[in-house]
Scaffold this motif. Sequence first.
Motif, PDB file in Angstrom:
ATOM      1  N   ASP A 189      14.260  93.665 -21.604  1.00 35.02           N
ATOM      2  CA  ASP A 189      15.394  92.779 -21.909  1.00 35.02           C
ATOM      3  C   ASP A 189      14.967  91.640 -22.836  1.00 35.02           C
ATOM      4  O   ASP A 189      15.699  91.271 -23.760  1.00 35.02           O
ATOM      5  N   TYR A 190      13.791  91.086 -22.583  1.00 38.64           N
ATOM      6  CA  TYR A 190      13.257  90.009 -23.431  1.00 38.64           C
ATOM      7  C   TYR A 190      13.082  90.529 -24.867  1.00 38.64           C
ATOM      8  O   TYR A 190      13.473  89.874 -25.833  1.00 38.64           O
ATOM      9  N   LYS A 208      14.559  93.102 -26.280  1.00 46.02           N
ATOM     10  CA  LYS A 208      15.869  93.383 -26.873  1.00 46.02           C
ATOM     11  C   LYS A 208      16.545  92.102 -27.360  1.00 46.02           C
ATOM     12  O   LYS A 208      17.194  92.091 -28.402  1.00 46.02           O
ATOM     13  N   THR A 209      16.390  91.020 -26.603  1.00 44.35           N
ATOM     14  CA  THR A 209      16.947  89.733 -27.023  1.00 44.35           C
ATOM     15  C   THR A 209      16.303  89.282 -28.326  1.00 44.35           C
ATOM     16  O   THR A 209      16.986  88.821 -29.248  1.00 44.35           O
ATOM     17  N   LYS A 210      14.986  89.424 -28.407  1.00 41.11           N
ATOM     18  CA  LYS A 210      14.269  89.062 -29.643  1.00 41.11           C
ATOM     19  C   LYS A 210      14.697  89.974 -30.802  1.00 41.11           C
ATOM     20  O   LYS A 210      14.839  89.528 -31.940  1.00 41.11           O
ATOM     21  N   ASP A 223      17.636  91.327 -31.180  1.00 39.46           N
ATOM     22  CA  ASP A 223      18.950  90.835 -31.612  1.00 39.46           C
ATOM     23  C   ASP A 223      18.799  89.612 -32.519  1.00 39.46           C
ATOM     24  O   ASP A 223      19.526  89.473 -33.515  1.00 39.46           O
ATOM     25  N   MET A 224      17.865  88.742 -32.175  1.00 41.18           N
ATOM     26  CA  MET A 224      17.616  87.561 -33.012  1.00 41.18           C
ATOM     27  C   MET A 224      17.147  87.986 -34.407  1.00 41.18           C
ATOM     28  O   MET A 224      17.585  87.421 -35.418  1.00 41.18           O
ATOM     29  N   PRO A 230      16.963  98.515 -31.094  1.00 38.42           N
ATOM     30  CA  PRO A 230      15.974  97.545 -30.598  1.00 38.42           C
ATOM     31  C   PRO A 230      14.556  97.864 -31.068  1.00 38.42           C
ATOM     32  O   PRO A 230      14.166  99.033 -31.173  1.00 38.42           O
TER      33      PRO A 230
END
Length: 188
Positions: free
Chosen positions: A41-42, A44-46, A48-49, A63
């Motif tokens: 999840d971490y 994937k968040t990065k 997205d950024m 991702p």
Amino acid sequence: MGTLSAILRVPVRSVAIERVEKAEAILLEIRKAIDSNRDEDYIKTKSDMFFNLIPHRLGYDKPILTKQIIARKQDVCQLIKDIVNANESTGWSQLSDAASKYRALNCMIDWLKPGHVEREQVEKLVISTQDEDCPVTIHNVFAVSRSIEEAGYNHSVGNDKLLLHCSRPANFLGILSRIHFNKLIYIP
């Protein structure tokens, strides 16, 4: 730019170098997260950024979960920087000649006439290394050099050796902007 236009959702000229540098920093964070086995999840968040900074078309925006994908995205970032740097110096003119773009990369390109000593050396080397099943016809030979490296080159050492480098034409912008060479001879 054909490859980038297939990958990016926006024109390359609209991507600021600062955004690319931030995206590269995020790729480094993703690499560290993969190395330290952080949760997906971490990462994937990065990812997205990263894609908010460098908008990709559908299918190219999956991702960034592996080092192989990181390497491809780093190549995209480097290519964006190379294209932006080369084109900003010519005002993004479609009419700018190749010589102007080489100058923007601090390179010079010269066509070597038939009979030129360096051209004959290249032709001799190419012919001596070709495979009988795949004959090569040399149409043109260009010498590409960077004056900064030429000035610092020690000609007195005497161990010069002519080397050949082959690559797709799309790769030459990145090669010319990053490599250190005395002289590169290009045979299209």
